[in-house]
Design an enzyme around this catalytic site. Structure first.
Site, short mmCIF file in Angstrom:
data_model
loop_
_atom_site.label_atom_id
_atom_site.label_comp_id
_atom_site.label_asym_id
_atom_site.label_seq_id
_atom_site.Cartn_x
_atom_site.Cartn_y
_atom_site.Cartn_z
N CYS A 77 -2.25 8.00 6.46
CA CYS A 77 -2.16 6.59 6.53
C CYS A 77 -0.84 6.82 8.08
O CYS A 77 0.38 7.58 7.47
CB CYS A 77 -0.75 6.12 5.55
SG CYS A 77 0.37 4.76 5.66
N GLU B 87 -9.99 6.24 0.82
CA GLU B 87 -9.22 5.65 -0.41
C GLU B 87 -7.89 6.00 0.08
O GLU B 87 -7.28 7.08 0.92
CB GLU B 87 -9.90 7.23 -1.09
CG GLU B 87 -8.01 7.45 -2.33
CD GLU B 87 -7.46 8.32 -2.42
OE1 GLU B 87 -6.95 9.03 -3.61
OE2 GLU B 87 -7.53 8.97 -1.20
N ARG C 172 -4.28 4.66 -6.93
CA ARG C 172 -4.24 4.38 -5.49
C ARG C 172 -5.71 3.91 -5.08
O ARG C 172 -5.45 3.07 -5.67
CB ARG C 172 -5.95 5.57 -5.26
CG ARG C 172 -4.50 7.44 -5.39
CD ARG C 172 -3.76 8.17 -4.39
NE ARG C 172 -3.18 8.78 -4.08
CZ ARG C 172 -2.04 9.37 -4.53
NH1 ARG C 172 -1.07 8.15 -5.27
NH2 ARG C 172 -1.88 10.08 -4.85
#
Length: 309
Positions: free
Chosen positions: A76, A115, A161
């Site tokens: 991220c 994910e 998640r």
């Protein structure tokens, strides 16, 4: 797409191959993998007999083999706000998600699974996630997402998640019929996997007294063969023995120890014969950065169902 087809997939930001385990079927084939960390590459190679390509930024998307599925757990990162706006793909430039978007744009796989941590939704006040969704939509993908907890998939660990699944509209005659698995409450707890009389994982008496139990606040989480609980989310910094986030076992030479390799495999759903040719510190880092395999496996089943229609 049909049931007689051999589905090809690429494994990006592959880590030690947890997502690959979840997608592996007799009718599937991994045709490309990428992972930049040299220690994760070693673990991946000994288990899958291939060394992943290194830095994904160093390969032209055109040179990645054709594939039906793209899978990956991407880091991220904040997106750049510098420069002239040239569409959503441009807004992600400089991030690792940008590379995923480039590959989707170039290779146009039928589907993908991405994910990330649940915090992706609120990252940079929601701007990051909004741009990701709009970018994937602009690349002509029908996208849906869900936050799933590994504890509901018969694992002894609480681990939420976010999962994003997309299907390329170019291959669809109508809106695709896809639903995420939701899991269910179950009685799979850590006590079923705790090993006895383990050596070499002990936490010193000094560290216990001076740090771990310096306060009587119920922390850290301590488990044994009688603990019918789900352990806390396993993190990549577990080896640092942190009292707030760690789960430790009442066992060993000093009465308290770290989770063993087999216990770590169990809480993530890795097979017992999975091997770690690296130090214990690296093993903990790799497990903490990996995925809950049974969750991936059930999502993969749903994706394959769509692809075989």
């Amino acid at each position: 797409m049909n049931s007689n087809k051999q589905f090809k997939f690429v494994d990006l930001f592959a880590g030690i191959g947890g997502m690959r385990l979840g997608f592996s079927r007799p009718f599937s084939q991994c045709v490309f993998s990428s992972e930049w960390d040299k220690y994760a590459q070693k673990t991946y190679q000994i288990n899958f007999r291939e060394k992943p390509f290194g830095d994904i930024n160093q390969i032209d998307p055109q040179h990645i083999p054709d594939h039906d599925l793209l899978i990956g757990g991407f880091p991220c990162q904040p997106f750049s706000t510098i420069g002239k706006r040239e569409g959503f793909l441009h807004e992600t430039q400089g991030s690792l998600f940008y590379k995923i978007a480039q590959i989707l744009q170039t290779k146009k796989p039928f589907s993908f699974l991405l994910e990330n941590v649940p915090g992706l939704v609120t990252h940079d006040k929601g701007k990051t996630f909004d741009i990701i969704l709009k970018t994937l939509d602009s690349l002509n993908y029908d996208v849906r997402y869900s936050i799933l907890d590994a504890a509901l998939f018969k694992l002894p660990q609480v681990r939420e998640r976010i999962y994003l699944v997309g299907f390329c509209r170019e291959y669809l005659n109508e809106r695709v019929d896809f639903m995420f698995p939701v899991g269910q409450q179950n009685d799979v707890y850590i006590n079923q996997f705790v090993e006895r009389n383990m050596e070499g994982y002990s936490i010193s008496q000094h560290l216990q007294k001076s740090y771990l139990f310096k306060k009587n606040d119920g922390r850290p989480q301590i488990v044994d063969q009688n603990s019918k609980v789900k352990v806390k989310t396993f993190v990549s910094t577990y080896y640092k023995i942190q009292r707030l986030t760690g789960t430790f076992v009442r066992d060993g030479e000093t009465g308290l120890r770290l989770l063993s390799e087999n216990e770590c495999k169990a809480i993530m759903g890795f097979p017992k014969d999975f091997r770690f040719p690296v130090s214990r510190t690296q093993m903990y880092r790799q497990i903490g950065n990996s995925v809950a395999v049974p969750v991936i496996h059930q999502i993969a089943d749903r994706i394959y169902d769509v692809m075989q229609q």
